[in-house]
Structure formats: structure tokens, C-alpha cells
Enzyme design. Structure first.
Site, mmCIF file in Angstrom:
data_model
loop_
_atom_site.group_PDB
_atom_site.id
_atom_site.type_symbol
_atom_site.label_atom_id
_atom_site.label_comp_id
_atom_site.label_asym_id
_atom_site.label_seq_id
_atom_site.Cartn_x
_atom_site.Cartn_y
_atom_site.Cartn_z
ATOM 1 N N ARG A 122 5.223 0.403 -5.988
ATOM 2 C CA ARG A 122 5.135 -0.478 -4.706
ATOM 3 C C ARG A 122 4.104 -1.745 -5.016
ATOM 4 O O ARG A 122 4.486 -2.785 -4.083
ATOM 5 C CB ARG A 122 4.646 0.229 -3.532
ATOM 6 C CG ARG A 122 5.578 1.459 -3.110
ATOM 7 C CD ARG A 122 4.808 2.570 -1.878
ATOM 8 N NE ARG A 122 4.596 1.700 -0.948
ATOM 9 C CZ ARG A 122 5.820 1.897 0.085
ATOM 10 N NH1 ARG A 122 7.003 2.446 -0.233
ATOM 11 N NH2 ARG A 122 5.344 1.322 1.268
ATOM 12 N N ASN A 148 -1.493 1.653 5.767
ATOM 13 C CA ASN A 148 -0.730 0.539 5.277
ATOM 14 C C ASN A 148 -0.200 -0.065 6.437
ATOM 15 O O ASN A 148 0.272 0.630 7.240
ATOM 16 C CB ASN A 148 0.528 1.295 4.457
ATOM 17 C CG ASN A 148 1.719 0.154 4.143
ATOM 18 O OD1 ASN A 148 1.427 -0.835 4.029
ATOM 19 N ND2 ASN A 148 2.995 0.651 3.900
ATOM 20 N N GLY A 149 -0.376 -1.404 6.351
ATOM 21 C CA GLY A 149 -0.166 -2.436 7.517
ATOM 22 C C GLY A 149 -1.155 -3.198 7.754
ATOM 23 O O GLY A 149 -2.187 -3.627 7.115
ATOM 24 N N HIS A 166 19.239 -34.484 -8.903
ATOM 25 C CA HIS A 166 18.200 -35.098 -7.733
ATOM 26 C C HIS A 166 16.889 -34.671 -7.998
ATOM 27 O O HIS A 166 16.029 -34.381 -6.958
ATOM 28 C CB HIS A 166 18.950 -34.653 -6.566
ATOM 29 C CG HIS A 166 20.077 -34.983 -6.103
ATOM 30 N ND1 HIS A 166 20.276 -36.321 -5.856
ATOM 31 C CD2 HIS A 166 21.505 -34.529 -6.186
ATOM 32 C CE1 HIS A 166 21.936 -36.634 -5.731
ATOM 33 N NE2 HIS A 166 22.217 -35.501 -6.022
ATOM 34 N N LYS A 226 14.054 -13.349 -11.753
ATOM 35 C CA LYS A 226 13.682 -12.200 -12.469
ATOM 36 C C LYS A 226 12.829 -12.705 -13.546
ATOM 37 O O LYS A 226 11.906 -12.041 -13.947
ATOM 38 C CB LYS A 226 15.072 -11.306 -13.337
ATOM 39 C CG LYS A 226 16.239 -10.918 -12.396
ATOM 40 C CD LYS A 226 15.797 -9.752 -12.160
ATOM 41 C CE LYS A 226 14.865 -9.385 -10.825
ATOM 42 N NZ LYS A 226 15.259 -9.363 -9.628
ATOM 43 N N TRP A 268 -2.980 -2.764 -1.614
ATOM 44 C CA TRP A 268 -2.220 -4.159 -2.125
ATOM 45 C C TRP A 268 -3.001 -5.018 -1.076
ATOM 46 O O TRP A 268 -2.700 -4.949 0.053
ATOM 47 C CB TRP A 268 -0.773 -4.105 -1.918
ATOM 48 C CG TRP A 268 -0.079 -5.523 -2.336
ATOM 49 C CD1 TRP A 268 0.228 -5.803 -3.626
ATOM 50 C CD2 TRP A 268 0.159 -6.632 -1.661
ATOM 51 N NE1 TRP A 268 0.767 -7.100 -3.649
ATOM 52 C CE2 TRP A 268 0.477 -7.861 -2.402
ATOM 53 C CE3 TRP A 268 -0.068 -6.966 -0.266
ATOM 54 C CZ2 TRP A 268 1.144 -8.784 -2.268
ATOM 55 C CZ3 TRP A 268 0.224 -8.293 -0.094
ATOM 56 C CH2 TRP A 268 0.685 -9.386 -0.818
ATOM 57 N N GLU A 297 9.334 -13.247 -12.178
ATOM 58 C CA GLU A 297 8.589 -11.979 -11.545
ATOM 59 C C GLU A 297 8.145 -11.203 -12.699
ATOM 60 O O GLU A 297 7.177 -10.649 -12.872
ATOM 61 C CB GLU A 297 9.590 -11.132 -11.004
ATOM 62 C CG GLU A 297 10.143 -11.341 -9.500
ATOM 63 C CD GLU A 297 11.214 -10.561 -9.041
ATOM 64 O OE1 GLU A 297 10.958 -9.910 -7.851
ATOM 65 O OE2 GLU A 297 12.120 -10.140 -9.828
ATOM 66 N N GLU A 344 18.771 -16.040 -8.889
ATOM 67 C CA GLU A 344 18.420 -14.545 -9.420
ATOM 68 C C GLU A 344 17.857 -14.373 -10.549
ATOM 69 O O GLU A 344 16.949 -13.812 -11.023
ATOM 70 C CB GLU A 344 19.591 -13.539 -8.955
ATOM 71 C CG GLU A 344 19.151 -12.162 -9.408
ATOM 72 C CD GLU A 344 18.057 -11.687 -8.549
ATOM 73 O OE1 GLU A 344 17.445 -12.207 -7.845
ATOM 74 O OE2 GLU A 344 17.500 -10.328 -8.805
ATOM 75 N N CYS A 389 0.780 -1.260 -0.034
ATOM 76 C CA CYS A 389 0.104 -0.005 -0.015
ATOM 77 C C CYS A 389 0.837 1.552 -0.253
ATOM 78 O O CYS A 389 2.030 1.425 0.649
ATOM 79 C CB CYS A 389 -0.811 0.257 1.202
ATOM 80 S SG CYS A 389 -1.787 -1.368 1.189
ATOM 81 N N LYS A 403 6.915 -3.596 -4.401
ATOM 82 C CA LYS A 403 8.297 -3.359 -4.549
ATOM 83 C C LYS A 403 8.756 -3.453 -2.984
ATOM 84 O O LYS A 403 9.895 -3.951 -2.555
ATOM 85 C CB LYS A 403 8.214 -2.242 -5.130
ATOM 86 C CG LYS A 403 9.806 -1.544 -5.002
ATOM 87 C CD LYS A 403 10.671 -2.114 -5.838
ATOM 88 C CE LYS A 403 12.024 -1.915 -6.064
ATOM 89 N NZ LYS A 403 13.013 -2.475 -6.875
HETATM 90 C C1 G6P Z 1 9.973 -7.757 -2.869
HETATM 91 C C2 G6P Z 1 10.277 -7.092 -4.138
HETATM 92 C C3 G6P Z 1 11.802 -7.669 -4.307
HETATM 93 C C4 G6P Z 1 12.663 -7.415 -3.386
HETATM 94 C C5 G6P Z 1 12.048 -7.969 -1.999
HETATM 95 C C6 G6P Z 1 13.066 -7.676 -0.756
HETATM 96 O O1 G6P Z 1 9.525 -8.891 -2.944
HETATM 97 O O2 G6P Z 1 9.445 -7.293 -5.222
HETATM 98 O O3 G6P Z 1 12.409 -6.983 -5.609
HETATM 99 O O4 G6P Z 1 13.944 -8.072 -3.468
HETATM 100 O O5 G6P Z 1 10.707 -7.475 -1.777
HETATM 101 O O6 G6P Z 1 13.055 -6.267 -0.541
HETATM 102 P P1 G6P Z 1 14.131 -5.475 -0.091
HETATM 103 O O7 G6P Z 1 13.583 -3.863 -0.244
HETATM 104 O O8 G6P Z 1 14.011 -5.688 1.471
HETATM 105 O O9 G6P Z 1 15.370 -5.781 -0.671
#
Ligand code: G6P
Length: 613
Positions: free
Chosen positions: A27, A100-101, A507, A488, A74, A491, A484, A2, A608
Site C-alpha cells: 500500500r 489511516n485517514g 505544440h 508505468k 504513509w 512510477e 499509461e 497507511c 497502492k
Molecule cells: C494509486 C495507485 C495506482 C492507481 C491509482 C488509482 O495511485 O498507485 O496504481 O491507478 O491509485 O487507484 P484505484 O484503486 O482507484 O484504481
């Protein structure tokens, strides 16, 4: 997650709120809404889906007013729908709240309020807040502020709140406990926002509210108080961020822009931390060499992409410092029984500095009295404020949901930290330090070279993007790179992708391999048998007709003879190859997403900044 924005001043709040909300879109959200004071009244507008829906509705039925609050939601409690969108109102329609929260005791509060005659219209936890304030007002609180404080003292969980009260048309109220909220100080106008970029156009000075504080904003005055109503003095901080940093600067997406910023970001991190004599110096970290000598153990905790950086950090620190290093996910760490001793250095890694699980883990480590170092990108964030020491990644605002420049900056931070600790512990010599630093100094140009190879990578992505799944394999330092790369891809392109340690392929994932499965193999050259092992793994994929996309060192003919497609990367030391290899994988994911037509900067369901656990 949010996003909140609020405005008090002489201007029409509606366009300012809409602009702020657009800047918070990154976000992640699924509905939105605003509330403003209009002549003698208070009006709200909400929409489900994108902000463009709200813009359309405002075009059809224009709204003007001030002050105002806005929200992108969100969903946590209750599906994305009109009834669950914020702002939420009390029964009389005089109190509007954005949040938010999560109010964790909302069910008990709701039961109590319903028993007292309040009617709830949504499935959210948030709605208890305006009703609780209303109840306190009816129950004898002397004014609105007193009612707000009483209500907040009863709420458990996490909140950042923006509140309007119909009978007080000159004021925006705000409160913070565990979720991010800042106050922006302008010229005869003031703002609240979930983060600085949302209001950067209008302000240069901010107050970072602490947990358990409220702010009462008028156009010419901001008062901050604790939950007992005692005034709290905050020295405003000047924002050191250019407004252009939050613009796309001609790139088609923020993610593309941010990938292109990587050479500059890494170069300036090196300039900041490497002295003229190729010595790594970390004055901002502030721990003495003596401290690193007696240190026995490092524990690194993080989430998402930052967790992959932590894994890389573990491998590199073990390699260069001789210390025992453990990593964990923030969401797991606190629910197991970790052995955290005082001689452990706890490192939290986070782009935003607001990730709830990482923050909660950090607080647990503090309780155990170990020193806490954060690797973080956002000055003033909760993580930064709760740490003994911070190493900033200085990547500038990262708006694309999928992290790119913050990730490579985290890897660079770990490289610098590992060299520094390694030297302090005499695990590496001065000569070795020079060689390592020289290799690091070649990384920004190597990434620049990768970015120039984007067309070739795009052609490979175009060829492989339409399958249901992809497998990513790597070993040692490039095992986290494989994770990673897969992250990516899923995502932003929504193609299922799995990252695996190549040695583990036999395995399980080997069962998936057939003539349709793209298998991304990170096989850059190493000085020992890891390279040969990786070649053997690729042979195993080839024997089962998997479609190999290899990441290989420039000119490697052996890999070229096995792979269907090859992305060459410039040669560097194996320890630092993840910084270059991951850029190839970022681009691969980017162009796969492009071909699949997804919303790259705002992928579905993702946020985000994950401010709830
Ligand atoms: C969310 C974002 C990711 C990020 C993760 C951790 O899932 O979409 O891109 O890596 O949070 O966020 P931070 O701000 O703690 O790196």
C-alpha cells in the site's frame, strides 16, 4: 497508504502483526510500528523506513504479547520520523492508537486539548485521538467504550482506527469512517486489517465495517456498534480468495506475476460475460436494455491508471454506443461545477474501490440522483457498497503498486460494456457483435505472445533506460495507452516520462526531441488515416534524430524502416489493440526499472490505495 492490522487471541501477536504488515507493504509506507499488551503493561516498537528495520529491532530486543495492533504509515501530517510513527499514545501512556485517514479538525482539537493541559509529542493529526479519549475518560465517560464513542463523535474527516487500552488487556477496539477497515473472524481469535490479503492466511469470514461504526473485538466475540452505541448486526461474508493469490508464486516480483496473469484474467472475464452465441451478457450489471435505450449521457470518473482506462472507455463507448461520454479525474470532478443530470449514468472505475477522490465523486453523483455503476476489483470495498451496480474486474489481488492486470481487466470490462450498450441501443448489429466478440476472444493469446517476447523487450529497455526522460506518443484508442505507458515508466523506473497525443507533439514536446530522447511511438495498423498520421509523426521525430521505439503490427516493414527499435504485436482490431499494446509498454517499463535497480513492487512515495484526498 497507511496499513492497519490487529490481533486478539491466544497466540503471540508480534509475529502475526509483522506478517500482516508485510502483506500491507504494497500500500506504500515510510515508517511502521506495533503495540502489544505485555504482562500488565503495554509496549510499543516503531521504525522509520522499511519493516526490515522493525524486524531487526525485534530481533535485538525481542517482544511478546497479545493482543496487539500494527501500522504502516504513509506520511501526510508530519515527516516520516520516529516521533510521527504510529502507534500514538495519550498522555498517560494507557491508550495506543493506529490510524489511516486524516482528522480534518485536528488543529482545533489539539488547541483545545493543549489548553486543557495535554502535551503533544508529534506533528500528526492522529495524536489528538488518544488524547481526546483520555480527556473523555477524565471527563466522566463511564467506561473506555463510552469515551471512545464520545471522542469519535467529535472527530471530523476520515479514519480507520485500531486501539488498545492498557486497562482492558483482552480487547482490540476498531472504528471506521471513510477509510477501509475489515474485521476477520477466526477460530477463537479475531483480526482487524485494512484489507483481506493482510489476514487471508488466518480467516475465511469477514465483516466489512460501515462508516460510523466501531467494533469491539475479544478472542471469542465481536460486537459492532454505531457511534451512538447501538448494536449493529452484520452477517459475516465468506472470503472467496485463495491464500496463494497473495503470494509471488516463484516470480521475482508481484508485478511480473501480475503481468503474466493477464491472459487468464481476461479469458475468465470473457467466459463470464459472453454466452455460447457470442452475445455479451452482463447479468451482474443488472440494468435493463430499456434503460440503456433511454440513457443520454455517461460520465466516467477515476484516478491514476484507472483514469486511463476511463479515457479508453470513453473513446470506445462513443464509437460503439453513440452516447455522449465524458471523463474526469476524481480530484477535479468535485471541485468544478459538473452538470450531472438524472439521466446520466455515472461510472466509477477503481482497482481498490477505496480511492478517496473517486469515492467522493461517486457520492456527489448519488446526491444528484443518477445511477452509479462501478468497475471495481475488490468485493466489499467502499465503492462497491456505495454503487447501484458493479461490474467486477475479477483480476484477483493486485499487490504490485503499478497496476497491470487490473488495467487490462478494466479495458476488457469497457469493451464488454460498450458492446452490450451498443447492441441495446441498436448501434451495432448482431453480426457486428459477433465480429467484435471474436476479436476480443483473440486478446488473451495475443497477450501471452507478448509475454513470451519479454527478452526482446528487455534488450530494448536495457539500451534506453539511462536517459533522463522519455516521450510516449499514440493516437485515438492508443492515446490513453501512451499515457499509461509513460505512467508505468515513471512510477517504477523513476525516469521522467511524458505521454502525449501524437497530434499534439508539434505544440510543445517536439522541442525536447534530440538524438538522446527515446520516443515510444504506438503505431499499430488501423483501417483509416490514423495510421498514416502516426507514420508522419514518427517521420517528424526521425527528422530531429529522436530515438524511436515503435510498437507495430507484426510484419510492418514501413514502421521498421523508420524506428531504431521495434516491438511487434499481433494484429487485432484497432479498438482492442490497447489491450495488447499496453502489455509491451508494461514490460518496457518493468525492464527499465530492473536496469535502474528500483524497488519495483514498492516504488518510492507511491501508495497502492490512495485513501486520502
Ligand atoms: C494509486 C495507485 C495506482 C492507481 C491509482 C488509482 O495511485 O498507485 O496504481 O491507478 O491509485 O487507484 P484505484 O484503486 O482507484 O484504481
Amino acid at each position: 497508504m497507511c496499513g492497519i492490522v490487529g490481533y486478539v487471541g491466544q497466540k503471540d501477536a508480534v509475529p502475526l502483526l509483522m506478517d500482516g504488515l508485510k502483506r500491507l507493504e504494497y500500500r506504500g509506507y515510510d515508517s511502521a510500528g506495533i503495540a502489544v499488551h505485555t504482562a500488565g503493561d503495554m509496549a510499543t516498537r516503531i521504525c522509520v523506513g522499511r519493516l526490515s528495520e522493525l524486524e531487526d529491532s525485534l530481533e535485538k530486543r525481542p517482544l511478546q504479547g497479545r493482543p496487539g495492533i500494527g501500522h504502516t504509515r504513509w506520511a501526510t501530517h508530519g515527516e516520516p520520523s520516529e516521533k510521527n510513527s504510529h502507534p500514538h499514545l495519550d498522555g498517560s501512556g494507557r491508550i495506543a492508537v493506529v490510524h489511516n485517514g486524516i482528522i480534518e479538525n485536528y488543529q482545533d482539537l489539539r488547541n483545545e486539548l493543549e489548553a486543557a493541559g495535554h502535551t503533544f509529542l508529534s506533528d500528526t493529526d492522529t495524536e489528538v485521538i488518544p488524547h481526546l479519549i483520555e480527556q473523555e475518560l477524565a471527563g466522566g465517560a463511564e467506561d473506555f467504550e463510552a469515551a471512545l464513542l464520545r471522542a469519535l463523535r467529535r472527530a471530523r474527516g476520515a479514519y480507520a482506527l485500531g486501539i488498545l487500552f492498557k486497562d482492558d488487556p483482552d480487547t482490540v477496539y476498531a472504528a471506521r469512517l471513510g477509510s477501509p477497515l475489515i474485521v476477520g473472524l477466526g477460530q477463537n481469535e479475531n483480526y482487524i486489517a485494512s484489507d483481506v490479503p493482510a489476514i487471508l492466511k488466518h480467516i475465511r469470514q469477514v465483516i466489512y465495517l460501515n462508516d460510523g461504526e466501531i467494533a469491539v473485538l475479544k478472542q471469542d466475540q465481536v460486537l459492532v456498534k454505531d457511534l451512538d452505541g447501538r448494536a449493529v448486526h452484520h452477517e459475516p461474508k465468506t472470503v472467496d480468495m485463495a491464500p496463494e493469490a497473495t503470494e509471488r508464486a516463484g516470480f521475482e516480483t508481484f508485478m511480473l506475476k501480475e503481468m503474466h496473469e493477464q491472459p487468464r484474467v481476461l479469458r475468465s472475464l470473457l467466459e463470464k460475460h459472453v454466452s455460447g452465441h457470442a452475445r455479451v451478457q452482463l447479468p451482474e450489471v443488472g440494468f435493463s436494455e430499456d434503460y440503456f435505450q433511454i440513457l443520454r449521457r455517461i460520465m466516467i470518473v477515476s484516478c491514476g491508471t484507472a483514469y486511463h482506462a476511463a479515457m479508453y472507455g470513453k473513446f470506445l463507448m462513443e464509437h460503439l454506443t453513440g452516447l455522449a461520454v465524458e471523463t474526469d479525474l476524481g480530484s477535479e470532478f468535485r471541485y468544478r461545477s459538473p452538470r450531472i443530470e438524472r439521466d446520466t449514468l455515472f461510472i466509477a472505475v477503481s482497482q481498490s474501490g477505496e480511492t478517496a477522490d473517486t469515492l467522493a465523486s461517486l457520492r456527489l453523483a448519488r446526491l444528484k440522483k443518477c445511477k452509479v455503476l462501478s468497475i471495481c476489483n475488490v468485493p466489499g470495498s467502499s465503492l462497491v457498497r456505495d454503487s447501484d451496480s458493479v461490474m467486477f474486474t475479477d483480476a484477483g489481488p493486485e499487490i504490485g503498486v503499478a497496476s497491470t492486470k487490473a488495467y487490462t481487466a478494466q479495458l476488457m470490462a469497457f469493451a464488454l460494456l460498450s458492446i452490450h450498450i451498443g447492441r441495446a441501443r441498436d448501434e451495432i448489429t448482431e453480426e457486428q457483435e459477433k465480429e467484435l466478440v471474436a476479436a476480443l476472444e483473440g486478446i488473451p493469446d495475443a497477450i501471452h505472445y507478448m509475454l513470451e517476447r519479454a527478452d526482446h523487450i528487455r534488450a530494448i529497455a536495457d539500451k534506453h533506460h539511462d536517459g533522463p526522460s522519455a516521450l510516449y506518443l499514440g493516437r485515438r484508442f492508443n492515446y490513453p495507452t501512451a499515457l499509461e505507458g509513460a505512467l508505468k515508466n515513471k512510477e517504477i523506473s523513476y525516469q521522467h516520462a511524458e505521454g502525449y497525443a501524437a497530434g499534439e507533439m508539434k505544440h510543445g514536446p517536439i522541442a525536447l526531441i534530440n538524438e538522446y530522447l527515446p520516443v515510444v511511438c504506438i503505431c499499430t495498423r488501423t483501417e483509416d488515416e490514423v495510421y498514416d498520421k502516426m507514420i508522419s509523426n514518427m517521420k517528424e521525430v526521425e527528422a530531429r534524430h529522436g530515438r524511436i521505439i515503435a510498437i507495430a503490427t507484426d510484419g510492418d516493414k514501413q514502421v521498421a524502416s523508420i524506428a531504431e527499435d521495434i516491438i511487434y504485436v499481433p494484429e487485432t482490431r484497432e479498438e482492442f489493440s490497447p489491450l495488447i499494446n499496453v502489455v509491451a509498454l508494461q514490460l518496457l517499463a518493468y525492464y527499465a526499472a530492473h536496469a535502474r535497480g528500483t524497488d519495483i513492487d514498492k516504488p518510492r512515495n507511491l501508495a497502492k490505495s490512495v485513501t486520502v484526498e
